[in-house]
Write an enzyme that holds these catalytic residues in place. Sequence first.
Site, short mmCIF file in Angstrom:
data_model
loop_
_atom_site.label_atom_id
_atom_site.label_comp_id
_atom_site.label_asym_id
_atom_site.label_seq_id
_atom_site.Cartn_x
_atom_site.Cartn_y
_atom_site.Cartn_z
N ASP A 79 0.54 -1.04 -0.01
CA ASP A 79 0.01 0.02 0.00
C ASP A 79 0.89 1.31 0.04
OD1 ASP A 79 0.88 -0.73 2.74
OD2 ASP A 79 -0.60 0.79 3.37
N GLU A 174 0.37 -1.50 5.71
CA GLU A 174 1.28 -0.90 6.54
C GLU A 174 1.33 0.38 6.93
OE1 GLU A 174 5.08 1.09 7.76
OE2 GLU A 174 3.82 1.19 6.16
#
Length: 406
Positions: A79, A174
């Site tokens: 991400d 994350e």
Amino acid sequence: MNVVDRFLDYVRFDTQSDELTNMTPSTPGQMIFAQYLQKRLQEMGLEDISLDDNGYLMATLPSNTADNVPTVGFIAHLDTSPDMSGRHVKPRIVEAYDGGDITLNAEEGIVLSPSEFPELLNYVGQDLIVTDGTTLLGADDKAGIAEIVSAVAYLKEHPEIKHGKIRIAFNPDEEIGQGAHKFDVSLFGADWAYTMDGGEIGELEYENFNAAVARVSFKGRNVHPGYAKHKMINSMRIANQFVIMLPRWETPEHTEEYEGFYHLVGMEGSVEKTVLTYIIRDHDRDRFERRKRELEHLARKINHEFPDCCTLEIKDQYYNMREKIEPVRHIIDIAEEAMRRSDIQPNVVPIRGGTDGAQLSFKGLPCPNIFAGGLNFHGRYEFVPIPSMEKAQQVIVEIARLVAEK
């Protein structure tokens, strides 16, 4: 395909995470990207490739030595930050940067300048990858993914480099603090690992903040302001009183290195009810606990003056991984030696934030953090020097070689 080609390919994918969806992965783009990577890893001939329903992708480069060598892992996240759009990223290579201003977007007057970002001057003469000023770049952490995949491809193409079993993993979310929540450490099966998620070249991190989030609620009483004397209780004013009771210099804008802080990240209020959201950070565990106790103390003071007005909820988020890394200090020594072999001076620094490696370390997988090379993450001024990505790839190769040697 080299590391630059892979990176430019990967930033095409919109993988912003979103903490409001309560899903894993939190956005569909992350799974689309994971599925794409899964196909590329299959084409490379890696083994034990798995992609679960939560978007955790793992694969194996088998050992090419008969020796009994520990299994080492390399991890990066799929991400990008929710802080700025990662859709329709338009990267551009600035060749042989000359030390001046870089116009990212002439139409909107967006300029990347060393007068505002003096670290640019450390990369004069190097090729830089920048944005067009309308999105972030995504080097955090698509540079890390590109470096890991490129290093594994290099090792596969150079069997003369002896290495043990290498596990790689790419995880979602994350950036919203959930990257390690559903990471299956036993399935991953590494003795230790490294996240390729640091910043500038040379960074090596095995200390991070202890972290908690605090929600402070204030209950008020609304009365018509014309008749409010001795009756109204304005929760917003009480919340403001709470805010100024905390030390004004112990905030992010006044701290650095090992200094902790209280950070007011949210405020919602009316006369009837106001809620403050704080994050609490400190590298030292004792000081971290004292910070939480200070909030409890201030809540009691408020309730002494305004009975039953203040409610405090504190939730720990993660802890300093140093206590898990110190007993296996050799994994830091290996990373430092790999950097020196790659003509890089290791720069061991504390992380003023969190990392998947911290949570993984407490789940039984010691996991320091190594530079991925990018700078100015999470915004339009993000850039990554190409030599830094190439050196990060080289460090991964050298770690694999060193683990087999030792």
